[in-house]
Design an enzyme around this catalytic site. Structure first.
Site, PDB file in Angstrom:
ATOM      1  CG  ASP A 159      -0.064 -34.826 -10.223  1.00 29.50           C
ATOM      2  OD1 ASP A 159       0.400 -35.932 -10.536  1.00 29.50           O
ATOM      3  OD2 ASP A 159      -0.773 -34.132 -10.996  1.00 29.50           O
TER       4      ASP A 159
ATOM      5  CB  SER B 293       2.835 -37.665 -11.674  1.00 28.32           C
ATOM      6  OG  SER B 293       2.309 -36.793 -12.672  1.00 28.32           O
TER       7      SER B 293
ATOM      8  CB  CYS C  91     -25.314 -28.348 -30.513  1.00 35.05           C
ATOM      9  SG  CYS C  91     -23.912 -29.448 -30.870  1.00 35.05           S
TER      10      CYS C  91
ATOM     11  CG  HIS D  34     -23.644 -26.665 -26.327  1.00 40.09           C
ATOM     12  ND1 HIS D  34     -24.810 -27.400 -26.275  1.00 40.09           N
ATOM     13  CD2 HIS D  34     -22.838 -27.304 -27.205  1.00 40.09           C
ATOM     14  CE1 HIS D  34     -24.709 -28.447 -27.080  1.00 40.09           C
ATOM     15  NE2 HIS D  34     -23.526 -28.417 -27.668  1.00 40.09           N
TER      16      HIS D  34
ATOM     17  CD  GLU E 109     -26.999 -25.590 -24.020  1.00 39.12           C
ATOM     18  OE1 GLU E 109     -26.699 -26.723 -24.454  1.00 39.12           O
ATOM     19  OE2 GLU E 109     -26.853 -24.551 -24.681  1.00 39.12           O
TER      20      GLU E 109
END
Length: 420
Positions: free
Chosen positions: A7, A9, A259, A380, A382
């Site tokens: 955008d 802006s 983690c 991570h 997963e």
């Protein structure tokens, strides 16, 4: 159809274009007409609007869609992306700006850099700022040495006969259990939710489980050190200690720590055979919580979860404040079974920030035991088992992301143990 969108802006059209070029690490050749207005107004007006990027071959289709919605009068083709990392803006063929992407991006980043240098580790701030000027940085990429679709086909066949149980372990403050359970369910397991209070009370144990997964989060708010409170609960409660010790001793089981779970398991070396050379995980060298997609390479190791994946280089999600692997001695570092390392965007093992988000020596971010049954990692997997979970992914990837391979490897290994 749309490759990129931003955008118009704060800062107007010019800032919009520059931010897109910074993100894409590319150059721009912008050609405007004075019929749009005076250059200052056109480039810096913050009126509502947007810039979209489409392929050259799709311009006519994009304009046709805008015409269909009566927006063509307000739409203008204003330029092209270039491989040469230079930003050029002309109005009626008069050049108003011609500067390198790197120089402009460092101007744009300077205030943030100065703040970061005062607030965080100034060396890390400088390394990240200097990285802006590397025009040869290719960005994220992927090189796989395995076929996750093939692994999925094997798993689907195995799941028709049985779905072994894997314990999805959590503690107060852990928050990654749902993604982890979904990943193991998709790989042909039955995920069993087990809270530490279930084991402490004797309500549940680990008998009947073929796998144990310690999930990510902030156990006990990390106020005692990352994972320390969780580990202490196990070590200092004899019945619970026996449950875990017995499980780790069973040669037909596997364990994964991610983690906070990685940090916790790293403190259970007295219970986990073959883990005596593991490091502790301490505060990131940047002094900040780091959450980003980081590039890693999978190394040769005994890890049953990473079997057949060595040599692969790909992005993975990281989110931690204490991920720096610190070894007790040089001998421990040399003897440790390293399973994964951070690399830069050119595929080289690195200790430089931000490619290495925590400062771990030799880029180390995952380790395994000498028999490969227990694997710990700070990233991570997963959270990126599906391609749609990536902010960037190669066009040729299917619906399933490559990190799903870890969970399918676990299912295939369990099947072999059951056959024995």
């Amino acid at each position: 159809l749309v490759i990129a969108y931003h955008d118009r802006s704060d800062g107007g059209l010019l800032t919009t274009l520059l931010e897109m070029a910074f993100a894409g690490r590319c150059g721009l050749d912008i050609a405007l007409s004075s019929r749009l207005g005076d250059p200052l107004s056109v480039l810096f007006s913050e009126e509502a609007g947007a810039v979209i990027q489409v392929r050259h071959t799709d311009v006519d289709e994009a304009l046709a869609i805008l015409r269909e919605y009566d927006l063509l009068a307000d739409a203008h083709v204003i330029g092209t992306v270039t491989e040469a990392q230079n930003i050029t803006v002309t109005v009626d063929e008069t050049c108003h700006l011609s500067m390198s992407r790197a120089e402009l991006q460092q101007y744009w980043s300077d205030t943030s850099y100065q703040m970061q240098a005062k607030r965080d580790n100034p060396a890390c701030a400088k390394q990240e700022y200097e990285q802006i000027s590397d025009d040869s940085d290719p960005g994220l990429s992927a090189h796989l040495t395995f076929d996750v679709e093939q692994a999925m086909a094997i798993t689907q066949r195995l799941a028709k006969s049985s779905k072994p149980k894997v314990a999805i372990l959590r503690e107060q403050g852990v928050n990654g259990q749902l993604e982890m359970a979904a990943a193991f369910d998709a790989a042909g397991f039955t995920a069993v939710d087990i809270h530490m209070s279930d084991i402490l009370s004797g309500k549940m144990g680990l008998d009947g489980m073929v796998g144990l997964v310690a999930c990510g989060g902030f156990s006990y708010g990390d106020v005692l050190g990352a994972g320390r409170g969780w580990a202490s609960t196990i070590l200092n409660h004899p019945p619970t200690r026996a449950v875990f010790s017995d499980f780790f001793a069973r040669t037909d089981t596997f364990t994964l720590g991610v983690c906070n779970g990685c940090q916790m398991l790293s403190q259970l070396t007295e219970l986990i055979p073959g883990s005596e050379h593991w490091p502790s995980f301490q505060a990131n060298i940047s002094t900040q919580f780091e959450a980003r997609l980081s590039m890693v390479t999978i190394t040769e190791s005994p890890s049953i979860l990473l079997a057949g994946m060595a040599g692969s280089v790909m992005p993975i999600a990281v989110a931690h404040g204490e991920g720096q692997a610190v070894f007790s001695s040089d001998n421990a570092l040399q003897q440790a079974e390293v399973a994964m390392r951070y690399v830069d965007n050119k595929g080289k093992v690195t200790e430089r920030y931000p490619a290495n988000p925590n400062g771990s020596c030799q880029g180390i971010t995952a380790l395994t035991t000498t028999d490969g049954r227990v694997t710990i990692m700070m990233p991570h997997p997963e959270r990126v088992t599906r391609t749609v979970q990536y902010s960037w992914a190669p066009d040729e990837w299917g619906e399933t992301g490559p990190w799903a391979q870890i969970f399918h490897n676990a299912r295939h290994w369990v099947e072999k143990q059951m056959a024995h």
